[in-house]
Design an enzyme around this catalytic site. Structure first.
Site: not given
Length: 405
Positions: A121, A143, A169, A269, A293
């Site tokens: 992440s 992100y 994401t 994603k 998520h």
């Protein structure tokens, strides 16, 4: 060795080396972690409809086993985003991991030890360089946060660190929390926050002792070092969250631009709709993750296993299709593969293992899933994960959901 280090090494609450199920790992995590920390692992959004459906939907699927002709050996290997995996389970990216002092580095070591890949992440608590140093199969998750220049700088840092692919994401929305209340997570772990959390920590001495090293008390890091240049101090988790909320959401043109700039393996994603899956193919993505998520996005979204089959049928010949959400057993993995997934990504399952027993706990979870995949395939009479299909399942009428076609 200092007195504090000796206490941590020989504490009477030392964790047992093995657990038999992911559910047992979760129970150990609940008993070891302070209430706030544990609640952050299991929290969903709103009524928790999606987070519950993600796990329970698997139970609606049955198997159609062969009782004669089981193969003596089974091949579990697969290839995802150009990387060979020893079995079809990889680590899903999750944010700041304050359940264990080694955090993402421990997880990366565990994944490497079991021959699989890890998604890291951009909200991780460990720098990407420390993670790629212990595992060469890292996909960096990003992100849409900040300007294009900011986003590109993060992607370039990840590539320079040796990341093998990029995961974007797209399925995160701002929710107030679950009906029973979300845990109150501090902006940073300062004296004020420690004083407030002291009763919780005192009630979980195993957790406190694990953060004692060489006579020092290691404070959980709630910053995000991968959102800035290497060596700089990253924003706090909530500082980064605020920046994300104030960044306009990406368009498909934005994602195509990033894919072109990255120039390599690229996963989108957060896919649950057929039209989104097809658009991901159109922009040149090499993989998609069918994901909601983990129930932390828009509550009421169907379980990912319900929407996987139609999406895999539509685009599985064009991209690697992965499933993310609700995996707790090897049998769950097999059900996803039979519906068209190339592999699955696990989130809460490995975090429970990390909380229960550090790196060894993550390896334990991966071992359980691998054994479960192998034994389920034996029961189905399949010799290779590539052989799995809908013929291996009993799918009740109305189980699958298909929308956006």
């Amino acid at each position: 060795m200092s007195r504090l280090s000796a206490l941590a090494e020989h504490n009477p609450w030392r964790r047992n080396p093995w657990f038999e199920t992911v559910h047992e790992a979760q129970n150990r995590a609940r008993k070891r972690l302070p209430r706030t920390v544990y609640s952050s692992l299991v929290a969903g959004t709103q009524g928790g409809v999606t987070v519950t459906d993600n796990t329970e939907a698997f139970e609606e699927l049955g198997f159609a086993p062969h009782v004669v002709g089981a193969k003596a050996e089974r091949n579990l290997t697969t290839k995802v985003m150009g990387q060979e995996l020893s079995f079809p389970v990889m680590i899903s990216p999750t944010g700041v991991q304050a359940v264990d002092p080694d955090g993402e580095v421990a997880v990366a070591r565990a994944a490497a030890a079991r021959g699989t890949a890890m998604g890291l992440s951009s909200f991780a608590s460990k720098p990407v360089e420390e993670v790629t140093e212990v595992n060469g199969r890292i996909f960096f998750q990003i992100y849409w946060l900040g300007s294009r220049d900011d986003i590109l700088a993060r992607a370039r840092r990840a590539k320079e660190a040796g990341c093998q692919g990029l995961i974007v994401t797209t399925d995160w929305v701002f929710n107030i929390g679950r009906d029973w209340g979300s845990p109150e997570i501090p902006e940073k772990v300062d004296l004020k926050a420690l004083a407030r959390l002291a009763p919780e920590i005192a009630a979980r001495p195993r957790y406190a002792l694990d953060w004692i090293r060489d006579g020092r008390i290691i404070v959980p890091d709630l910053t995000a070092p991968n959102l800035v240049d290497r060596g700089e101090t990253g924003p706090t988790f909530f500082g980064a969250y605020y920046q994300w909320m104030n960044t306009p959401p990406p368009t498909w043109e934005d994602l195509e631009w990033l894919r072109e700039q990255w120039g390599g393996e690229f996963m989108v994603k957060g896919i649950t709709r057929l039209d989104d899956a097809k658009r991901a193919v159109d922009i040149g993505a090499t993989a998609i993750s069918v994901s909601n998520h983990g129930g932390n996005n828009l509550d009421g979204t169907p379980a990912t296993i319900r929407v996987l089959g139609p999406i895999a049928d539509a685009v599985g010949g064009d991209v690697d299709v992965l499933l993310d959400g609700g995996i707790r057993r090897g049998a769950d993995v097999v059900k996803a593969l039979a519906l068209g997934a190339k592999a699955v990504m696990i989130g809460r399952a490995y975090l429970f293992g990390l909380a229960a027993n550090g790196q060894a706990g993550v390896e334990n979870v991966l071992d359980l899933l691998r054994m479960g995949v192998d034994s389920t395939m034996m029961g189905l009479g399949r010799a290779d994960v590539a052989e799995l299909s809908r013929d291996d399942l009993i799918i009740p009428e109305g189980f699958e959901r298909s929308f956006g076609g």
